[in-house]
Design a protein around this motif. Structure first.
Motif, PDB file in Angstrom:
ATOM      1  N   PHE B  63       0.831  -1.211   0.000  1.00  0.00           N
ATOM      2  CA  PHE B  63       0.000   0.000   0.000  1.00  0.00           C
ATOM      3  C   PHE B  63       0.863   1.258   0.000  1.00  0.00           C
ATOM      4  N   GLY B  67       0.718   4.089  -3.111  1.00  0.00           N
ATOM      5  CA  GLY B  67       0.650   5.539  -2.934  1.00  0.00           C
ATOM      6  C   GLY B  67       1.840   6.233  -3.558  1.00  0.00           C
ATOM      7  N   SER B  71       1.770   8.431  -7.221  1.00  0.00           N
ATOM      8  CA  SER B  71       2.020   9.858  -7.158  1.00  0.00           C
ATOM      9  C   SER B  71       3.267  10.212  -7.972  1.00  0.00           C
ATOM     10  N   PHE B 117      -2.236  13.038  -5.759  1.00  0.00           N
ATOM     11  CA  PHE B 117      -2.507  12.585  -4.391  1.00  0.00           C
ATOM     12  C   PHE B 117      -3.914  11.988  -4.306  1.00  0.00           C
ATOM     13  N   ALA B 120      -4.104   8.749  -6.197  1.00  0.00           N
ATOM     14  CA  ALA B 120      -3.408   7.646  -5.516  1.00  0.00           C
ATOM     15  C   ALA B 120      -4.207   7.153  -4.319  1.00  0.00           C
ATOM     16  N   ILE B 121      -4.793   8.081  -3.572  1.00  0.00           N
ATOM     17  CA  ILE B 121      -5.564   7.671  -2.383  1.00  0.00           C
ATOM     18  C   ILE B 121      -6.813   6.896  -2.807  1.00  0.00           C
ATOM     19  N   THR B 124      -5.820   3.499  -3.839  1.00  0.00           N
ATOM     20  CA  THR B 124      -5.467   2.711  -2.649  1.00  0.00           C
ATOM     21  C   THR B 124      -6.726   2.201  -1.960  1.00  0.00           C
ATOM     22  N   VAL B 251      -4.694   3.346   3.843  1.00  0.00           N
ATOM     23  CA  VAL B 251      -4.635   4.754   3.442  1.00  0.00           C
ATOM     24  C   VAL B 251      -3.482   5.461   4.160  1.00  0.00           C
ATOM     25  N   ALA B 254      -0.426   4.577   2.379  1.00  0.00           N
ATOM     26  CA  ALA B 254      -0.337   5.241   1.081  1.00  0.00           C
ATOM     27  C   ALA B 254       0.034   6.716   1.248  1.00  0.00           C
ATOM     28  N   VAL B 255      -0.564   7.385   2.241  1.00  0.00           N
ATOM     29  CA  VAL B 255      -0.229   8.791   2.493  1.00  0.00           C
ATOM     30  C   VAL B 255       1.256   8.902   2.803  1.00  0.00           C
ATOM     31  N   ILE B 258       3.219   8.517  -0.401  1.00  0.00           N
ATOM     32  CA  ILE B 258       3.160   9.694  -1.268  1.00  0.00           C
ATOM     33  C   ILE B 258       4.102  10.781  -0.753  1.00  0.00           C
TER      34      ILE B 258
END
Lengths: 253, 351
Positions: B63, B67, B71, B117, B120-121, B124, B251, B254-255, B258
């Protein structure tokens, strides 16, 4: 009719654990299911509470079909249960275990929980108060902060009881509430079940302890090898020749 | 109030450390500290999933990579050849693209980092639901194997796909202008602001997660961990709770992916590797499983040590060893270990 069971069947491979069982539970009564070991009592409970799907047949709760629904949906509709082999959450206190019972009567979700909004805080306080009240009702308020699974057997049973009551059920399923208890504790449980019933909660229980069943039940269903062999008041059941036969054996003389 | 004490400590520590590096002229430490903050985001999310909901994931690096790679790909790929594509025209109109110059002075067109962003989120979330719905029906070893499989798929995909730069990964990822005056970038001049941004995000995540575990939902998650069937019979939609927790932790990963990618200016396939997933699991274990703050503390320390190269080439071996030792001698985590008891266990084994 609060609960109606119609032609209920459950097979495990070649074993017919529950076979064409019919009975109903009126609101406000205490009804008991008895029978020798392996008669299918616990399977019947698992079918009613949704833990197992029936092979065929129907279960109606408050007039609506519940067979095939997952347990949490049935719980939301007002049915709570306890387990023969107590199932409390390890690592959580007695109070927290009871608070779980309030889940279906509260509504904070992931987002409101993360943001800790004022109304979720108020709800959380209400959950805690109600749960403490129930622990007090069961005389275990002093054990609120003790880890539930480290308590004595009888106390664990009381916590499980409180957890079920926290759901404010209309129908309470008790799976052998006196199993593993001595005669004093059993008498205590009997008193408790009557108290709960007087508060307007209908009770369906599975039990081995005959004195408990005969003392408190309004009606009894007798199962043997998955089949219902008798149904009636405690007095009727005590004099039923079929029942006497399966419990005391055939008269050979 | 008690809940906010560790949070205040975190903020004070973050400020204290920055002041210390400033005073001692060791500002170069801010770079690994910032990177460790982003890894900590993955770890606390995984801690929620593993420690509280009781569901293991050996695929969280996947994950992180989804992300980071998405990105990176969207913000570096030149879209000039597709300029007339209606989708791109629409994106352009919505202000989701940026124009720039390549190294030869030619005009290039990229997706704006904010749009990348969001994209990508969203992907995800979609992948996490898509994987989580079937996989979370499994328990124990089976769940571990299935998530491991997911991690391997992501790793092989980024390694094999020219779109994601194959073995080289993606480099020259631009800075991420969050809002005027603050961009996620590894530039020398923005070192302090990025340090505070990263740890500010960790503080926010900790606040949200600490609230969550003390809420009705958190209680339900812990109950699922202990007695799933009984919890379901109490009216908890156990499948949905596990799934939502899985998605939240995905998430967060993933954040982190990114932001770290924009901070580092690139991402490589090792970020998607299985050993990364194992490392996250090891850190959650050493932190004490159901212990968000333990996971954060151990995660920050070990990642900083690793990023400073203290484990040398034995990096992955160290984390593998940690996992074995923790499982054997301190299943409740290093912070939950009382030494006499640990010694007792050790001696008992010797008998």
């Amino acid at each position: 009719m609060l609960l109606e069971v119609n032609n209920l069947n459950r097979r495990f491979g070649g074993l017919q654990a529950v076979s064409d069982v019919n009975f109903s539970v009126h609101p406000g009564m205490i009804k008991a299911v008895i029978g020798p070991n392996g008669a299918g009592k616990t399977t019947l409970f698992n079918l009613i509470s949704g833990a197992l799907p029936p092979s065929s047949g129907a279960i109606h709760f408050k007039g609506l079909p519940i067979h095939g629904l997952p347990p949490f949906r049935i719980a939301e509709r007002g049915m709570a249960r306890t387990y023969q082999n107590i199932k409390l959450c390890p690592g959580m206190t007695a109070l927290e275990n009871v608070m779980i019972g309030r889940h279906c009567r509260s509504r904070a979700g992931f987002i409101s929980g993360m943001l800790n909004l004022p109304w979720t805080r108020r709800e959380e306080i209400a959950i805690r108060e109600k749960s403490l009240e129930l622990l007090a009702l069961l005389d275990i308020a002093d054990l609120a902060e003790v880890e539930a699974t480290s308590l004595a057997f009888g106390q664990q049973r009381a916590v499980e009881f409180a957890r079920a009551l926290a759901m404010e059920p209309e129908l309470l399923l008790l799976d052998e509430p006196a199993a593993g208890l001595n005669i004093y504790e059993t008498a205590e449980v009997a008193r408790l079940i009557s108290t709960i019933n007087q508060r307007g909660i209908t009770v369906l229980l599975v039990e081995h302890d005959m004195s408990l069943v005969m003392d408190i039940s309004h009606e009894i269903v007798v199962l043997s090898f998955g089949q219902k062999i008798a149904e009636g008041t405690p007095a009727e059941i005590q004099h039923n020749s079929e029942v006497i036969k399966i419990y005391l054996g055939e008269d050979d003389a | 109030m008690k809940r906010h004490l560790p949070l205040a400590l975190l903020v004070l520590t973050a400020i204290g450390v920055q002041q210390l590096t400033h005073a001692t002229g060791t500002a170069f430490y801010l770079t690994p500290l910032t990177m460790a903050a982003y890894y900590s985001l993955v770890i606390v999310g995984l801690c929620l999933l593993m420690g509280y909901a009781g569901q293991i994931s050996l695929g969280h690096a996947g994950f992180f990579a989804i992300g980071g790679y998405l990105s990176a790909m969207l913000t570096t790929r030149d879209l000039t050849p597709y300029q007339d594509n209606p989708v791109l025209v629409l994106l352009d109109k919505l202000g989701c693209t940026v124009t720039g110059q390549d190294m030869f002075g030619g005009a290039v067109l990229h997706v704006h980092p904010w749009a990348a962003f969001a994209c990508a989120i969203l992907i995800t979330i979609a992948v996490a639901y898509g994987i989580g719905i079937p996989v979370l029906k499994l328990k124990g070893h089976y769940l571990a194997m299935a998530t491991l499989g997911f991690g391997i798929i992501v790793y092989r995909l980024v390694l094999a796909s020219p779109l994601f730069g194959e073995a080289d990964g993606i480099s020259e990822v631009p800075a991420f202008p969050l809002f005027p005056g603050l961009a996620v970038s590894g530039g020398f001049e923005s070192r302090v602001s990025n340090y505070y941004l990263a740890w500010g995000m960790v503080a926010c995540a900790m606040w949200l997660l600490a609230n969550l575990i003390h809420s009705r939902v958190g209680r339900a998650l812990r109950a699922i961990h202990g007695a799933e069937d009984a919890t379901n019979a109490m009216g908890v939609n156990t499948a949905r709770y596990k799934l939502n927790t899985f998605v939240i932790s995905a998430v967060l990963a993933a954040v982190a992916g990114i932001f770290l990618t924009h901070y580092n200016g690139g991402i490589g396939p090792s970020e998607a590797g299985i050993m990364k997933s194992v490392r996250y699991v090891a850190i959650v274990a050493i932190g004490g499983m159901a212990n968000l703050w333990g996971a954060l503390v151990m995660g920050s320390l070990l990642n900083i040590m690793s990023l400073r190269g203290m484990f040398g080439s034995y990096d992955d071996a160290v984390f593998g060893l940690i996992l074995i030792v923790i499982m054997l001698f301190a299943p409740r985590g290093l912070l939950g270990l009382s030494l006499p008891q640990g010694l007792k266990r050790l001696l008992k084994r010797g008998e």
